[in-house]
Design an enzyme around this catalytic site. Structure first.
Site, mmCIF file in Angstrom:
data_model
loop_
_atom_site.group_PDB
_atom_site.id
_atom_site.type_symbol
_atom_site.label_atom_id
_atom_site.label_comp_id
_atom_site.label_asym_id
_atom_site.label_seq_id
_atom_site.Cartn_x
_atom_site.Cartn_y
_atom_site.Cartn_z
ATOM 1 N N ASN A 77 -10.498 -2.719 -6.248
ATOM 2 C CA ASN A 77 -9.675 -1.903 -7.109
ATOM 3 C C ASN A 77 -10.321 -1.539 -8.260
ATOM 4 O O ASN A 77 -9.969 -0.628 -8.783
ATOM 5 C CB ASN A 77 -8.507 -2.292 -7.206
ATOM 6 C CG ASN A 77 -7.339 -2.185 -5.873
ATOM 7 O OD1 ASN A 77 -6.659 -3.028 -5.519
ATOM 8 N ND2 ASN A 77 -7.670 -1.110 -5.093
ATOM 9 N N ASP B 24 0.952 -1.220 0.160
ATOM 10 C CA ASP B 24 0.007 -0.066 0.100
ATOM 11 C C ASP B 24 0.984 1.256 0.019
ATOM 12 O O ASP B 24 1.957 1.226 0.500
ATOM 13 C CB ASP B 24 -0.945 0.151 1.211
ATOM 14 C CG ASP B 24 -2.127 0.876 1.111
ATOM 15 O OD1 ASP B 24 -2.420 1.438 0.187
ATOM 16 O OD2 ASP B 24 -2.870 1.191 2.240
HETATM 17 C C1 FPP Z 1 -1.805 0.382 -3.215
HETATM 18 O O1 FPP Z 1 -1.289 1.696 -3.502
HETATM 19 C C2 FPP Z 1 -1.375 -0.507 -4.270
HETATM 20 C C3 FPP Z 1 -2.303 -1.027 -5.295
HETATM 21 C C4 FPP Z 1 -3.712 -0.856 -5.594
HETATM 22 C C5 FPP Z 1 -1.745 -1.859 -6.423
HETATM 23 C C6 FPP Z 1 -0.389 -2.651 -5.948
HETATM 24 C C7 FPP Z 1 0.138 -2.596 -7.203
HETATM 25 C C8 FPP Z 1 1.530 -2.789 -7.435
HETATM 26 C C9 FPP Z 1 2.578 -2.556 -6.198
HETATM 27 C C10 FPP Z 1 2.245 -2.616 -8.783
HETATM 28 C C11 FPP Z 1 1.865 -3.815 -9.340
HETATM 29 C C12 FPP Z 1 2.181 -4.961 -8.789
HETATM 30 C C13 FPP Z 1 2.825 -6.192 -9.676
HETATM 31 C C14 FPP Z 1 2.712 -7.607 -9.003
HETATM 32 C C15 FPP Z 1 3.162 -5.845 -10.860
HETATM 33 P P1 FPP Z 1 -2.537 2.805 -3.290
HETATM 34 O O2 FPP Z 1 -2.711 3.277 -4.881
HETATM 35 O O3 FPP Z 1 -3.698 2.403 -2.711
HETATM 36 O O4 FPP Z 1 -1.619 3.847 -2.503
HETATM 37 P P2 FPP Z 1 -2.477 4.993 -1.723
HETATM 38 O O5 FPP Z 1 -3.139 4.196 -0.592
HETATM 39 O O6 FPP Z 1 -1.380 5.940 -1.222
HETATM 40 O O7 FPP Z 1 -3.255 5.899 -2.712
#
Ligand code: FPP
Length: 239
Positions: A67, A19
């Site tokens: 998501n 996250d």
């Molecule tokens: C949360 O950060 C992360 C995600 C919704 C996606 C996770 C994806 C990755 C780490 C990249 C791709 C992974 C692979 C396996 C290729 P957020 O967007 O919720 O962050 P925030 O809470 O700061 O908004």
């Protein structure tokens, strides 16, 4: 109470809620999607280090069923990242004889991605040194509902007696069947929630929360999490 031995100090299975990509980018004046790109790069670093430390299984929460509700442009960028990851990084994992599998509703992904996921699972199924489980379009409640339906069908078809339903029967019906329960759950970015991740499987897992955003979470941070795990006295609900 369970007495820990030296070996128990390294978790066999680590599950990670990656996250903070969005905040990492926003705080740097970059678009959120840049955070996801950086986050995707970090996956390789952390997997390599986990393997070096003797961890056998890593499950990564890469995309939750919720998501899909994010803005279309962000979902599109994530899809492209996953497609690239499946093609390039997963090919490297294959070369290194890593067993790669997927949990979640893969039917929601474009067909080429579904085919690639099936192919990777088939081709890496026999590798056993190190396992990577990617949770994509995953939600624990959805997974449990699907499991309940499977068990109910078996009961209706008289393949399973209701009195015979136990923990093992439920495990076998979940998408995580065959994978040992996680010992340690790590969530980055300071949030202290499980967000519908592996709810059944982590009943006795140790939880570790760190304020570090996922793109900045490095090898040393993983070592610190493993060390913290090693200091815990684990209990499994039995006296
Ligand atoms: C949360 O950060 C992360 C995600 C919704 C996606 C996770 C994806 C990755 C780490 C990249 C791709 C992974 C692979 C396996 C290729 P957020 O967007 O919720 O962050 P925030 O809470 O700061 O908004």
């Amino acid at each position: 109470m369970n007495i820990q031995t030296e070996n128990d100090k390294i978790p066999q299975h680590i599950a990670i809620i990656m996250d903070g990509n969005g905040r990492w980018a926003t705080e740097k004046g970059l678009p959120r999607t840049e955070g996801h790109r950086q986050g995707a790069k970090n996956v390789r670093v952390i997997l390599e280090h986990a393997k070096e430390r003797g961890v056998k299984y890593v499950t990564l929460y890469a995309f939750s069923s919720e998501n899909w509700n994010r803005p279309k442009e962000e979902v599109n960028v994530l899809m492209e990242l996953f497609r690239k990851y499946l093609k390039e990084d997963v090919a490297d994992l294959q070369k290194n004889k890593v067993c790669v599998s997927f949990i979640g509703d893969r039917a929601r992904f474009p067909e080429d991605m579904q085919e690639r996921m099936n192919e990777v699972e088939r081709e890496t199924a026999d590798y056993d040194d190190f396992h990577v489980v990617l949770a994509l379009s995953y939600g624990a409640r959805d997974d449990m509902i699907a499991a309940i339906k499977r068990i109910a069908m078996d009961a209706m078809d008289r393949k399973c007696m209701i009195s015979a339903i136990n923990e093992q029967v439920v495990n076998d019906a979940l998408s995580t069947h065959g994978i040992p329960y996680p010992d340690l759950v790590i969530r980055t970015s300071g949030e202290q929630r499980l967000s519908n991740f592996l709810l059944w499987e982590i009943a006795y897992a140790e939880l570790y929360f760190t304020p570090i955003y996922w793109p900045d979470f490095n090898e040393q941070d993983l070592d610190i999490a493993i060390e913290a795990y090693g200091r815990r006295n684990r209990r499994f609900g039995k006296v």
